[in-house]
Motif scaffolding. Structure first.
Motif, short mmCIF file in Angstrom:
data_model
loop_
_atom_site.label_atom_id
_atom_site.label_comp_id
_atom_site.label_asym_id
_atom_site.label_seq_id
_atom_site.Cartn_x
_atom_site.Cartn_y
_atom_site.Cartn_z
N ARG A 47 -34.22 93.48 42.62
CA ARG A 47 -33.64 93.97 40.92
C ARG A 47 -33.00 93.00 40.03
O ARG A 47 -33.21 93.26 38.66
N SER A 48 -33.51 91.74 39.84
CA SER A 48 -32.94 90.48 39.05
C SER A 48 -34.37 90.98 38.07
O SER A 48 -34.68 91.17 36.78
N GLU A 49 -35.45 90.99 39.37
CA GLU A 49 -37.23 90.98 37.99
C GLU A 49 -36.91 92.41 37.26
O GLU A 49 -36.53 92.64 36.01
N ILE A 50 -35.87 93.94 37.71
CA ILE A 50 -35.44 94.92 36.86
C ILE A 50 -34.73 94.89 35.88
O ILE A 50 -35.32 95.39 34.64
N LEU A 51 -33.95 94.02 35.95
CA LEU A 51 -32.95 94.15 34.58
C LEU A 51 -34.07 93.34 33.86
O LEU A 51 -33.40 93.78 33.14
N LEU A 52 -34.51 91.86 33.97
CA LEU A 52 -34.97 90.93 33.28
C LEU A 52 -35.81 92.48 32.93
O LEU A 52 -36.09 92.45 30.92
N TRP A 53 -36.59 93.05 32.96
CA TRP A 53 -37.81 94.40 32.65
C TRP A 53 -37.03 94.86 31.66
O TRP A 53 -37.55 95.23 30.86
N ALA A 54 -35.84 95.53 31.85
CA ALA A 54 -35.44 96.39 31.31
C ALA A 54 -34.84 96.02 30.00
O ALA A 54 -35.05 96.68 28.62
N GLU A 55 -34.73 94.63 30.29
CA GLU A 55 -33.86 93.72 28.94
C GLU A 55 -34.77 93.97 27.96
O GLU A 55 -34.23 93.70 27.09
N THR A 56 -36.60 93.39 28.12
CA THR A 56 -37.10 92.98 27.58
C THR A 56 -37.74 94.39 27.19
O THR A 56 -38.86 93.95 25.92
N ASN A 57 -38.14 94.98 27.50
CA ASN A 57 -38.74 96.35 27.56
C ASN A 57 -37.95 97.60 26.39
O ASN A 57 -36.79 97.48 27.38
#
Length: 210
Positions: A47-57
């Motif tokens: 979840r943490s990686e997906i949330l970070l990915w969503a923020e940076t893309n």
């Protein structure tokens, strides 16, 4: 366990991102999104990686990788090919006056839009859409006095141009062969239904006028 370190399934990750599971699968296969594989080969996401990915893309980046976004690129490529004069070499096209030619160029849009809808909705109501497009091509051919064979040739020209563009766009995007094959299968299934509708409708219209 911290909520942000929770492991997600593919469908859970799709819900979190607000996209279709097939889109997350495509991103995963392209290496565009953080993904982990279990020993059994299943995709898992933090979840943490997906949330970070969503923020940076950005939204534009994610849309470009989605099936719908890729179909937009396909349509752009199709329009370019049509504008390069390929239509002028077609025997059926040479039989039409300028008004009819303009109508046929416009009719290509219904095919491409229908294909985009088919992809975006994962094939829901595909039969109804295919019948409507086939009816449109058949009635237009009758209106401009194209033969049964020329009506099919006109449709196949646009279908083949669409397929060629999908191959080009997917190849340039390095889409995994399995995903590309799935798209080719969808296109042929959808357009085969359109062609059957076109031929059946043409004959019905022909018999109705006799």
């Amino acid at each position: 366990m911290n909520m942000t370190d929770e492991w997600l399934s593919l469908s859970d990750a799709a819900k979190l991102l607000g996209v279709h599971p097939s889109t997350v699968r495509l991103w995963s296969d392209k290496g565009a999104i953080p993904v982990h594989k279990t020993q059994g080969g299943h995709r898992r996401y933090k979840r943490s990686e997906i949330l970070l990915w969503a923020e940076t893309n950005s939204k534009s980046q994610t849309e470009a990788l989605a099936p719908e976004g890729m179909m937009n690129e396909v349509v752009k490529n199709v329009r370019m090919q049509i504008s390069e004069g390929r239509l002028q070499a077609e025997s059926w096209y040479q039989k039409l006056d300028e008004d009819a030619r303009a109508q046929y160029r416009m009719s290509a849009r219904s095919l491409f839009q229908g294909m985009m809808t088919y992809v975006a909705t994962n094939g829901e109501e595909a039969a109804t859409e295919a019948y409507a497009i086939g009816y449109e091509y058949a009635s237009r051919a009758r209106r401009y006095q194209l033969s049964y064979v020329d009506a099919a040739r006109a449709f196949l020209f646009f279908r083949d141009t669409l397929v060629e563009s999908v191959v080009k766009v997917y190849s340039e995007a390095n889409v995994p062969p399995k995903r590309a094959t799935e798209m080719y299968t969808k296109i042929h299934t959808f357009t085969d239904d359109i062609l059957i509708s076109l031929l059946e409708t043409y004959r019905k219209l022909e018999h109705a006028n006799h």
